[in-house]
Scaffold this active site. Structure first.
Site, PDB file in Angstrom:
ATOM      1  N   SER A 447       0.583  10.854   5.460  1.00 19.10           N
ATOM      2  CA  SER A 447      -0.769  10.924   6.018  1.00 19.10           C
ATOM      3  C   SER A 447      -1.001  12.206   6.795  1.00 19.10           C
ATOM      4  CB  SER A 447      -1.020   9.722   6.938  1.00 19.10           C
ATOM      5  OG  SER A 447      -0.077   9.705   7.994  1.00 19.10           O
ATOM      6  N   HIS A 468      -2.492  11.393  -0.721  1.00 19.69           N
ATOM      7  CA  HIS A 468      -2.613  10.524   0.450  1.00 19.69           C
ATOM      8  C   HIS A 468      -3.652   9.446   0.188  1.00 19.69           C
ATOM      9  CE1 HIS A 468      -4.261   9.887   4.739  1.00 19.69           C
ATOM     10  NE2 HIS A 468      -3.318   9.003   4.477  1.00 19.69           N
ATOM     11  N   GLU A 480      -6.618  12.031  -0.899  1.00 16.08           N
ATOM     12  CA  GLU A 480      -6.507  13.455  -0.599  1.00 16.08           C
ATOM     13  C   GLU A 480      -5.368  14.031  -1.438  1.00 16.08           C
ATOM     14  OE1 GLU A 480      -7.996  13.604   4.071  1.00 16.08           O
ATOM     15  OE2 GLU A 480      -5.875  13.263   3.634  1.00 16.08           O
ATOM     16  N   ASN A 518      -7.662  12.342   8.620  1.00 16.58           N
ATOM     17  CA  ASN A 518      -6.899  11.986   9.810  1.00 16.58           C
ATOM     18  C   ASN A 518      -6.987  13.056  10.897  1.00 16.58           C
ATOM     19  OD1 ASN A 518      -6.160   9.520   8.860  1.00 16.58           O
ATOM     20  ND2 ASN A 518      -4.094  10.099   8.261  1.00 16.58           N
TER      21      ASN A 518
END
Length: 692
Positions: A447, A468, A480, A518
């Site tokens: 992540s 991800h 991602e 994130n």
């Protein structure tokens, strides 16, 4: 009372959906069956939709039917796999005034009312996708059949800042009851815009009969003849009208909790559903007209158009992706790890790619526990009718588990989903690389850790790529895709191709800390927890972003992510990106607490226990909710500017797409960067708008 479609101006850019009429004289009917087929002239990849031209075509088709002698039934259906995808959203920005929007709403009502008030029985043969105005066209018919294989059914208008404005808010609750209707009209659009499937419609009471896709039109016509001649009597369950007030009150509470009443469309839709209890159809239609005209001219729908077009364009053609022709075939997949995330990934690969998937873990007990989870999830899919018995059996056979990594020897792709620690992942890839072929892809689901660092100890770093996935994997549409400077084009092309087969939208990111979603969520939480550390009460900081209508308040997001994971991410971002991501001491204390931090009675709402509140140390500089909101928005603006400068993404649109699909930013914000532009924050912080 209504403007008719013939009163509407034409749009030159409209792809007109024509209504083709044919008359049949089937045995047993004692007259003619009029079959109207809606078709825009393209295949199923370009669904039929209605602009003024399409409405006019169906109006004229109904004129033709009414002029024909001996018609005993009228049926409307669509081209293969598509019934009708509703109003043409692309044309709506061309509306020059509220009056034009009102005329369009009235014209749709006038047209559909002809089906509803027809003296001849009318049928909708829903052979495929039916959304918005298409779904409402079917509702106006006296009877409905549906193909069991149909997908993409429902009323998604609220998700893009509108309401079902061609009768949906009035007919549906009086057909299936207010509770089910509120779910379809408001609940589903606010739940990742969940769509219905063909098999859902009969149990809900929306369709009267369902048939297999292969002979759907023929079987539907046979059934319709029996209904028209009285051989079959369609019975529908009575609607519980006493439940109306309680259901509406509960739905309003849900909208408040889910989007904090930030969605003008959701609030207006509930008003219309409430009206449907006692209003005549004419009164309800007039209210829909006014609501639709108001919302079409309002800022949330205009913003939604940007988000809608963004998802359609960039979502289908990822920016920066290599040629699909470079992609390698994937015939077997390995998943390192057998925990919750690994199990979700394994099941997704098996369902979408339909190839063997093998999981491993440190010992046989853990590996078999992960396999048991996957099989239990397959059982749920079968029980809910989301997969057939045959397909479920196939999936169980495709997924296996072992404690011996030698099972990866013939895998074409191996993805790790182990603990988020760089050393652990490096060790995993070192072990796997020694087993797999030189052509196999290595994929990390990290992540936010450095993929370059993971690749640094590999003999073939060019075959490592990041993919991800977001939790829950089956629900979240984003992945991602992260390339390092070493990742070769074949590997990257394969990652994008796999993402497409998995039915995910891929957004590319450079290998920078926490990538896109994130990193921005981390900055948002850093600003909120920073405000608390400075002295702002948790209750104030937690509601500061409510007017944005985000799917979760900050502390609910912390509860979902997990405090230990959030603290871990906070530390990494602080180390990698500096003081913009302060290591909040209050977050550390909550993460290390030896007692429940969140109230179990309010699971998923981020409500702290009194014991946890007592552990929070507030500084001497409290902020108001508005000040916290501005702090967060300015922080996000600064971070986006830095990400663009660093080349994390090639454009601000990529950030908008990622935040919509990966963080649930609502369509009615129109994307994060346009929102910051409209508010003037981007210019104030960075000196220029992101769209400039």
């Amino acid at each position: 009372m209504y403007a008719t479609p013939l009163d509407l101006p034409d749009f030159e850019e409209e792809v007109v959906t024509e209504s083709y009429v044919r008359f049949l004289e089937p045995r047993g009917l004692g007259g003619k069956a009029a079959i109207i087929t809606l078709d825009n002239g393209y295949d199923h990849t370009k669904p039929s939709s209605f602009g003024p031209g399409g409405l006019k075509s169906l109006w004229r088709a109904l004129d033709t039917v009414e002029a024909e002698e001996g018609v005993k039934l009228v049926a409307v259906t669509g081209k293969p796999f598509i019934f009708l995808a509703g109003a043409d959203i692309k044309l709506m920005p061309s509306l020059e005034s509220r009056e034009q929007g009102l005329a369009l709403a009235q014209a749709g009502h006038a047209l559909y009312k002809r089906l509803k008030d027809s003296a001849v029985p009318t049928f909708a043969f829903v052979n495929g996708t039916a959304l918005g105005g298409g779904f409402e066209l079917a509702l106006h018919c006296h009877y409905r059949t549906v193909s069991k294989t149909a997908i993409g059914l429902g009323l998604p208008e609220v998700s893009i800042g509108l309401i079902p404005g061609w009768g949906g808010s009035q007919i549906l609750p009086n057909l299936i009851g207010i509770e089910k209707a509120a779910q379809v009209v408001v609940g589903n659009p606010l739940n990742q815009n969940r769509m219905l499937k063909g098999v859902d419609l009969v149990p809900l009471g929306i369709a009267d009969a369902e048939f297999e896709g292969a002979d759907f039109i023929e079987e539907s016509l046979d059934w319709a003849i029996k209904v028209a001649t009285g051989e079959i009597t369609v019975e529908r369950a009575p609607v519980d009208r006493d439940a109306w007030p309680a259901v509406i009150a509960g739905a309003r509470k849900l909208v408040d909790e889910k989007v904090h009443n930030a969605s003008a469309a959701a609030v207006r839709a509930l008003d219309l559903l409430e009206l449907a209890q006692h209003a005549t159809f004419e009164e309800g239609s007039l209210a829909e007209d006014e609501a639709l005209a108001d919302l079409e001219a309002g800022p949330q729908f205009q913003a939604s158009i940007y988000a809608f077009n963004l998802v359609r364009s960039l979502g289908k053609r990822p920016e920066g992706a290599p040629s699909p022709g470079l992609a390698k075939e994937v015939g077997k997949v390995g998943v390192v790890g057998a925990g919750l995330m690994a199990g979700q990934i394994a099941l997704m690969f098996a369902r979408r790619l339909e190839v063997p998937v093998v999981m491993t873990d440190l010992d046989e007990e853990r590996a078999q526990k992960g396999l048991a989870y996957v099989r239990a999830e397959i059982d749920k899919l079968e029980a809910k009718g989301r997969t057939s018995k045959l397909k479920a059996a196939k999936l169980r056979a495709l997924v296996s588990a072992s404690s011996d990594k030698s099972v990866y020897a013939d895998c074409d792709l191996v993805i790790e989903a182990v603990f988020e620690e760089l050393g652990v992942k490096q060790a995993v890839f070192a072990e796997v690389e020694a087993i797999v072929s030189d052509e196999a892809l290595l994929v990390t689901n990290t992540s936010g850790l450095s993929i370059t660092a993971m690749a640094s100890q590999l003999k073939h770093p060019e075959r490592l790529v990041g993919m991800h996935f977001f939790n829950p994997v089956a629900v979240m549409p984003l992945v991602e895709v992260i390339a390092t400077e070493s990742t070769d084009k074949e590997t990257l092309a394969t990652a994008y191709a796999v993402a497409k087969k998995l039915k995910k939208t891929a957004v590319g990111s450079a290998d920078r800390p926490a990538f896109i979603v994130n990193r921005l969520l981390g900055r948002m939480l850093a600003e909120v927890t920073g405000a608390v550390d400075a002295g702002t009460p948790v209750e104030t900081a937690d509601v500061a972003l409510d007017e944005l209508g985000l799917p979760m308040r900050p502390f609910a997001l912390l509860e979902l992510v997990g405090l230990q994971v959030a603290w871990h991410l906070c530390q990494h971002l602080n180390e990698d990106l500096g003081p913009r991501f302060p290591a909040s001491e209050n977050l550390r204390r909550m993460a290390e607490a030896g007692f429940p931090v969140f109230d179990p009675a309010a699971k998923g709402k981020g409500r702290l226990t009194e014991e946890a509140k007592a552990q929070i140390e507030l500084g001497g500089s409290p902020s108001s909710a508005e000040e916290v909101k501005q702090r967060v928005l300015r922080g996000l603006t600064e971070e986006i500017g830095l990400m663009l400068d660093e080349g994390v993404v090639p454009s601000a649109k990529q950030i908008d797409l990622a935040m919509i699909l990966g963080a649930g930013f609502p369509f009615w914000l129109g994307g994060l960067t346009p929102y910051l532009d409209r508010e003037g924050i981007s210019t104030d912080v960075t000196g220029k708008p992101f769209a400039g």
